[in-house]
Design an enzyme around this catalytic site. Structure first.
Site: not given
Lengths: 545, 295
Positions: A81, A110, A146, A174-175, A258, A260, A262, A273, A307-308, A333, A336, A455
């Site tokens: 998932h 293009d 994951w 790809s990315s 991390h 990732e 963002y 925006s 922090h993870h 943040t 924003k 979890r």
């Protein structure tokens, strides 16, 4: 020169006409709109697939005890998932939006490297075919979450982990290629007069996202390569017995992981925006500060990864540094959120579907941001870590954040893509069902998490039963509602009220200067932005004339 | 309307989809092969599938790059297109830098933190409880659990082959730049000689690197499986060697193109891109020499 640019009548190369017929159009295309559409459809398929995995999880958690699946399979479901949603649904959706909209927004013919663009897309079905096929292999698919922490993903992994690793490699390639394409397009293909600080924020946020992608996807490739070597060639990167360290895995993974998160939210910031000013009929408040805030968030994303890992056993100095650095992210943040609210302040607001999703985005993403701030407090995290509170937090930033951002964008630009207006009534229904379903599903998770429900476990204590049942009902509701979205999109493609070139009266940007649906080739002659009326004049708070 | 040129948007192309299939077949073959090796069986034809994929990749590279070269020589590329290639190559090299950073980062993390902790020093010195007899040193000649990971008897010294290799690669960067200057002055003889010398230096580097590996495996017991020293040593130098090999292939193609009369004094981005890559590989080596061999 008028604001509506005639894109026909230019003597281009002989292939500059409509799309090819049949399957070859999609297999061989170099057209950014075709590729964008394929990305978006791929993303939606992945969304349904990842969603059905979530349905299995929620069905099992509907009641305490083991009812439907075995714990081994439950683990595969939570893992797949996450992987399918992150790498298959959210990221490709934003790449699809980038493909469709960036050339239109900056007046480019293009993407800069169109063949590589096609390559970037087609690698995704290959990678996901490989990844999903692991579910049918002996020993089952990835079952280590994951985040695939070693040694769960090395010493104790099923055999299929080898294919998981290669699937990640393909996604990474790809990315990276997709991101390089975005950077080259934005830096090199802007129309004359489209200076950096005139670019729509979606283009800005994508430019910065692309930089993040190029910086961290290779690190992900590095960490899965270390896994591969540990599994098959006897290296000891993640084994303390050989002088390595399982925690090394977490450092390298989260150095990727991390930024990732963002990567998954910055493009949504950009889209919102554009959408909020359009339906507030006011220019965006604080354009310049938005750009700098995005840059600041991107910079900070590189120095907060541990922090993870507060409970894994890192030195106290590290805990303090990563705690304070993480809290700093609240500042840009906050800028924003302030700007979005100020844009709406005293605007002539209307609430079409894109705006509904955008407003919900601002409110609900802020909730996710606040729970993130709670999790950033290292001593408090000792309590929250690995509970449903974390699950609630990141689903609040990803579902009403990234996913609502994608829905808002889809409704906002569907008239441009299809030439038809979508069914507003159904779209509003889609919004309200999604909104209620998603809050029902994820809000109770805060409570069960704070009360200590762990979890990734298929069974739970009786005291959590009621909230879990509510969560499951909400999740089923949210999941089923997405079939309505599919129906709305297909209906919109097949017909509906013809859309004007600029169907939203408050909308701004070059994409509204081409007809709807956008012709197969646009801006073969770049529009001169010095002639076109002034777009987005900095920090203006005045009403548009 | 200001002056503008039409940006070249290529027509449909079969190469991306071939590239996708080639990569998929290659990694599927590799994965099956590795899994067979680990389970000590041979039932999935992994090596054969991998080989077919690799051949397809080679075919695709020839075809795709060939098409680009043809378009370039047909004059389809504007200066703007040239800038796209430059941005593309620069950011590709940046992504490579980040790939190496992951492995350098692992090396630094092990050396600054994990090693001392396992020995009982520092904030997480409690880790020493795992193997109380373990004493940390770098190079790591004794592993925490020597039964699982037998330690090497010695490591490669910096001042033998690695020093020679450093001199070779640094020199090759100069000869390549000299070749580039030749191309810019339209002195193609200088370019040919410079490129040829660069290639020879690169090839000697690779041979010496192979020699070093053989020495490490057969005489020192320094292998991928000999603990974290061997792991970081072989992964860093191995990926670097793979990149040198790529660089040699790229420069060989450039030499062939020069011999066939491609490029002129103004337009030669293919050559420049390959030389950027070569210089990048060179810089990585300097990092390796300092942090893997010397320090």
């Amino acid at each position: 020169m008028s604001a509506v640019i005639d894109d026909h009548g230019h003597a281009g190369h002989d292939h500059h006409h409509g799309p090819a017929k049949g399957l070859s159009r999609w297999l061989l295309t170099t057209n950014h709109k075709d590729i964008g559409s394929m990305y978006l459809w791929f993303s939606f398929c992945a969304f349904l697939l990842g969603g059905s995995f979530a349905m299995v999880i929620r069905a099992e958690l509907f009641q305490p005890g083991l009812q439907i699946v075995q714990p081994e399979f439950f683990n595969q479901m939570t893992t797949m998932h996450g992987l399918v949603m992150v790498f298959g649904a959210v990221m490709p959706a934003f790449v699809g939006l980038a493909n469709w909209m960036i050339p239109l927004m900056i007046g480019a013919p293009d993407m800069a490297l169109p063949r590589m663009n096609n390559f970037s897309f087609w690698l995704l079905p290959a990678a996901f075919g490989l990844l999903v096929s692991t579910l049918f292999m002996e020993g089952g698919g990835p079952n280590f979450g994951w985040t695939f922490y070693a040694p769960l993903s090395t010493t104790y992994a099923p055999e299929s982990v080898t294919f998981f690793i290669f699937a990640i490699h393909l996604m990474g390639i790809s990315s990276i290629m997709g991101a390089i394409n975005v950077v080259a397009t934005v830096l090199n293909l802007r129309a004359p007069g489209m200076t950096l600080m005139k670019m729509p924020l979606f283009v800005w946020t994508w430019l910065i996202t692309a930089f993040l992608l190029i910086a961290v996807m290779p690190v992900l490739a590095g960490v899965v390569t270390m896994m591969l070597m540990d599994i098959h060639f006897g290296t000891s990167f993640f084994s303390a017995a050989g002088g390595g360290d399982p925690v090394l895995f977490q450092h390298v993974f989260w150095f990727f992981g991390h930024p990732e998160v963002y990567i998954m939210i910055l493009p949504a910031f950009g889209a919102v925006s554009s959408i909020i000013p359009a339906f507030s009929r006011k220019p965006l408040f604080g354009y310049t500060s938005m750009v700098y805030a995005t840059g600041a968030i991107a910079f900070l994303s590189f120095i907060v990864w541990a922090h993870h890992m507060f409970v894994v056993g890192i030195p106290l100095v590290g805990e303090l540094f990563f705690m304070y650095a993480t809290m700093l992210i609240a500042v840009p943040t906050g800028v924003k959120v302030f700007n979005w609210v100020s844009t709406m302040w005293r605007g002539s607001l209307t609430f079409e579907a894109p705006m509904l999703f955008a407003v919900a985005f601002v409110i609900l993403f802020s909730i996710g941001g606040f729970s993130g701030l709670m999790l950033a407090i290292a001593p408090a995290d000792f309590q929250y870590h690995d509970t449903y509170f974390v699950v609630a937090h990141f689903h609040y930033v990803l579902v009403p954040g990234a996913i609502f951002g994608i829905f808002a964008s889809a409704y906002y630009w569907l008239p441009k893509w299809t030439g038809h207006m979508y069914d507003e009534t159904l779209a509003k229904l889609h919004f309200w069902l999604s909104f209620i379903g998603m809050n029902l599903a994820f809000f109770p998770m805060h409570f069960v998490g704070l009360a200590g429900m762990p979890r990734r476990i298929p069974d739970y204590n009786l005291q959590f039963a009621d909230f879990n049942m509510v969560s499951s009902i909400g999740a089923f509701m949210f999941g089923a509602t997405q079939l309505l979205f599919l129906f709305i999109v297909i209906k919109c493609i097949r017909g509906g009220e013809p859309a004007a070139a600029k169907p939203w009266d408050g909308a701004e940007g070059l994409e509204w200067s081409v007809p709807s649906p956008a012709p197969y080739h646009t801006f073969q002659v770049p529009p001169d932005m010095n002639d076109v009326h002034e777009h987005r004049k900095g920090t203006g708070g005045e009403l548009t004339p | 309307m200001s002056t503008h040129q039409t940006y070249y948007v290529p027509a449909q192309s079969k190469w991306p989809i071939i590239a996708t299939l080639a990569l998929l077949i290659t990694v599927y073959g590799l994965g099956s092969w590795f899994n067979d090796l680990k389970a000590d069986r041979a039932e999935s034809n992994g090596p054969l599938i991998f080989f077919i994929g690799a051949l397809l990749i080679a075919y695709m590279m020839f075809g795709w790059f060939g098409a680009v070269v043809k378009e370039s020589r047909a004059g389809l590329y504007s200066p703007q297109m040239d800038r796209s290639f430059r941005w593309g190559m620069s950011w590709f090299i940046f992504s490579e830098v980040m790939f190496f950073s992951a492995f350098f980062g692992a090396l630094f993390y092990i050396r600054f933190w994990v090693g001392p902790w396992l020995d009982g020093d520092g904030a997480k010195g409690v880790s020493a409880m795992l193997w109380p007899d373990f004493e940390y040193s770098w190079p790591l000649l004794n592993n925490p659990d020597p039964k699982l990971y037998p330690a090497p008897e010695g490591v490669i010294g910096a001042w033998g082959l690695p020093l020679i290799n450093t001199i070779l690669l640094v020199t090759s960067s100069f000869t390549l730049t000299w070749a580039h200057h030749g191309l810019k002055k339209n002195n193609r003889k200088q370019t040919k000689i410079g490129l040829a010398i660069t290639l020879v230096l690169g090839a000697i580097f690779l041979v010496l690197q192979a020699e070093e590996y053989i020495h490490a495996y057969t005489e020192l017991g320094l292998t991928l499986g000999s603990g974290i020293y061997g792991a970081t040593f072989f992964m860093l130098t191995g990926f670097h060697g793979a990149h040198v090999t790529m660089g040699v292939i790229m420069l060989t193609v450039m030499l062939v193109r020069i011999l066939r009369g491609h490029f002129n004094a103004e337009h030669h981005f293919g050559f420049e891109g390959a030389s950027w890559y070569w210089h990048f590989v060179d810089v990585v080596w300097i990092g390796l020499f300092v942090f893997v061999y010397v320090l």
